[in-house]
Design a protein around this motif. Structure first.
Motif, PDB file in Angstrom:
ATOM      1  N   PRO A  52       0.819  -1.221   0.000  1.00  0.00           N
ATOM      2  CA  PRO A  52       0.000   0.000   0.000  1.00  0.00           C
ATOM      3  C   PRO A  52       0.850   1.267   0.000  1.00  0.00           C
ATOM      4  N   GLN A  53       0.488   2.204  -0.851  1.00  0.00           N
ATOM      5  CA  GLN A  53       1.113   3.518  -0.981  1.00  0.00           C
ATOM      6  C   GLN A  53       2.594   3.450  -1.344  1.00  0.00           C
ATOM      7  N   CYS A  54       2.999   2.397  -2.048  1.00  0.00           N
ATOM      8  CA  CYS A  54       4.391   2.255  -2.493  1.00  0.00           C
ATOM      9  C   CYS A  54       4.529   2.350  -4.006  1.00  0.00           C
ATOM     10  N   GLU A  55       3.456   2.765  -4.701  1.00  0.00           N
ATOM     11  CA  GLU A  55       3.481   2.773  -6.160  1.00  0.00           C
ATOM     12  C   GLU A  55       4.593   3.666  -6.710  1.00  0.00           C
ATOM     13  N   LYS A  56       4.717   4.880  -6.191  1.00  0.00           N
ATOM     14  CA  LYS A  56       5.723   5.822  -6.705  1.00  0.00           C
ATOM     15  C   LYS A  56       7.143   5.335  -6.398  1.00  0.00           C
ATOM     16  N   LYS A  57       7.331   4.713  -5.257  1.00  0.00           N
ATOM     17  CA  LYS A  57       8.634   4.159  -4.890  1.00  0.00           C
ATOM     18  C   LYS A  57       9.016   3.022  -5.840  1.00  0.00           C
ATOM     19  N   VAL A  58       8.055   2.147  -6.147  1.00  0.00           N
ATOM     20  CA  VAL A  58       8.295   1.033  -7.060  1.00  0.00           C
ATOM     21  C   VAL A  58       8.631   1.564  -8.452  1.00  0.00           C
ATOM     22  N   VAL A  59       7.912   2.577  -8.915  1.00  0.00           N
ATOM     23  CA  VAL A  59       8.176   3.179 -10.225  1.00  0.00           C
ATOM     24  C   VAL A  59       9.601   3.728 -10.282  1.00  0.00           C
ATOM     25  N   GLU A  60      10.030   4.365  -9.229  1.00  0.00           N
ATOM     26  CA  GLU A  60      11.390   4.920  -9.172  1.00  0.00           C
ATOM     27  C   GLU A  60      12.436   3.815  -9.271  1.00  0.00           C
TER      28      GLU A  60
ATOM     29  N   LEU B 176      -3.968   6.179  -9.981  1.00  0.00           N
ATOM     30  CA  LEU B 176      -5.343   5.853 -10.359  1.00  0.00           C
ATOM     31  C   LEU B 176      -5.731   4.476  -9.832  1.00  0.00           C
ATOM     32  N   PHE B 177      -4.829   3.510  -9.945  1.00  0.00           N
ATOM     33  CA  PHE B 177      -5.055   2.151  -9.460  1.00  0.00           C
ATOM     34  C   PHE B 177      -4.250   1.965  -8.185  1.00  0.00           C
ATOM     35  N   ASN B 178      -4.932   1.846  -7.059  1.00  0.00           N
ATOM     36  CA  ASN B 178      -4.226   1.656  -5.793  1.00  0.00           C
ATOM     37  C   ASN B 178      -3.476   0.321  -5.795  1.00  0.00           C
ATOM     38  N   SER B 179      -2.200   0.371  -5.461  1.00  0.00           N
ATOM     39  CA  SER B 179      -1.328  -0.802  -5.320  1.00  0.00           C
ATOM     40  C   SER B 179      -1.037  -1.530  -6.627  1.00  0.00           C
ATOM     41  N   TYR B 180      -1.254  -0.892  -7.787  1.00  0.00           N
ATOM     42  CA  TYR B 180      -0.935  -1.497  -9.076  1.00  0.00           C
ATOM     43  C   TYR B 180       0.056  -0.628  -9.835  1.00  0.00           C
ATOM     44  N   VAL B 181       1.029  -1.288 -10.470  1.00  0.00           N
ATOM     45  CA  VAL B 181       1.950  -0.638 -11.398  1.00  0.00           C
ATOM     46  C   VAL B 181       2.042  -1.559 -12.613  1.00  0.00           C
ATOM     47  N   PHE B 182       1.998  -0.973 -13.803  1.00  0.00           N
ATOM     48  CA  PHE B 182       2.097  -1.737 -15.040  1.00  0.00           C
ATOM     49  C   PHE B 182       3.549  -1.807 -15.475  1.00  0.00           C
ATOM     50  N   VAL B 183       3.986  -2.997 -15.897  1.00  0.00           N
ATOM     51  CA  VAL B 183       5.359  -3.188 -16.369  1.00  0.00           C
ATOM     52  C   VAL B 183       5.334  -3.837 -17.742  1.00  0.00           C
ATOM     53  N   ASN B 184       6.257  -3.426 -18.595  1.00  0.00           N
ATOM     54  CA  ASN B 184       6.367  -3.970 -19.940  1.00  0.00           C
ATOM     55  C   ASN B 184       7.629  -4.833 -19.984  1.00  0.00           C
ATOM     56  N   VAL B 185       7.443  -6.137 -19.754  1.00  0.00           N
ATOM     57  CA  VAL B 185       8.569  -7.059 -19.630  1.00  0.00           C
ATOM     58  C   VAL B 185       8.231  -8.388 -20.310  1.00  0.00           C
ATOM     59  N   PHE B 186       9.229  -9.258 -20.377  1.00  0.00           N
ATOM     60  CA  PHE B 186       8.999 -10.635 -20.798  1.00  0.00           C
ATOM     61  C   PHE B 186       8.392 -11.398 -19.619  1.00  0.00           C
ATOM     62  N   GLU B 187       7.562 -12.372 -19.903  1.00  0.00           N
ATOM     63  CA  GLU B 187       6.889 -13.106 -18.832  1.00  0.00           C
ATOM     64  C   GLU B 187       7.883 -13.761 -17.867  1.00  0.00           C
ATOM     65  N   LYS B 188       9.018 -14.213 -18.392  1.00  0.00           N
ATOM     66  CA  LYS B 188      10.001 -14.879 -17.522  1.00  0.00           C
ATOM     67  C   LYS B 188      10.661 -13.907 -16.537  1.00  0.00           C
ATOM     68  N   GLN B 189      10.537 -12.601 -16.756  1.00  0.00           N
ATOM     69  CA  GLN B 189      11.120 -11.609 -15.844  1.00  0.00           C
ATOM     70  C   GLN B 189      10.237 -11.334 -14.632  1.00  0.00           C
TER      71      GLN B 189
END
Length: 170
Positions: free
Chosen positions: A12-20, A51-64
């Motif tokens: 919770p409330q770590c979205e911006k930290k994860v993005v960084e 906009l989405f609490n506790s969600y971050v979108f990542v563009n990666v390969f599935e194995k990552q």
């Protein structure tokens, strides 16, 4: 193998930290930030909230995805029917364009079902088709089926043209 958009669940409330952290590691990511206008005592303030609490979108390969769990703040990848949930590129773009155009966007969790197709005529979503659940007065609800949410925003009714009208020759 190709890059796909996945959703990671964060503390919770770590979205911006994860993005960084993801950005520092060179991992393509997106955390939609919603402009909210709040009133503080005698003044108004614009606050950028995820906009989405506790969600971050990542563009990666599935194995990552397993490696991403080691990042501080990420709990897990979001799964659907036992597989990592893949988000359509078109839905990511729709979210980006919608947030560029409108403030105070709200989300509503829904069960994904059929809806009417419309075409946006003006603004940043011009000439893009979307699954619109409802158009009433100044409120438009756009369906994001991969996520199971509807985005809501205030718009001018003239900016939305129902495709059915175009088919009927009006």
């Amino acid at each position: 193998m190709e890059l796909k958009w996945f959703t990671v669940y964060t503390k919770p409330q770590c979205e911006k930290k994860v993005v960084e952290i993801l950005t520092r590691r060179g991992i393509n990511n997106y955390c939609p930030l919603n402009k909210e206008i709040t009133q503080r005592h005698d003044r108004y303030k614009i606050v950028m909230k995820p906009l989405f609490n506790s969600y971050v979108f990542v563009n990666v390969f599935e194995k990552q995805l397993d490696e991403l769990r080691k990042i501080d703040g990420i709990i897990s990848a979001v799964h659907w029917l036992g597989q990592p949930a893949v988000i359509k590129e078109s839905e990511i773009e729709a979210i980006k364009l919608f947030l560029q155009e409108y403030n105070n966007v709200r989300l509503e969790k829904v069960v994904v079902s059929g809806s009417d197709n419309v075409r946006f005529c003006n603004g940043s979503l011009a000439l893009n088709d979307g699954c619109v659940v409802e158009v009433s007065n100044n409120l438009v609800k756009v369906l994001l089926p991969s996520l199971g949410y509807v985005m809501q925003a205030q718009v001018h009714y003239v900016n939305v043209q129902e495709k059915l009208i175009a088919k009927e020759g009006y």
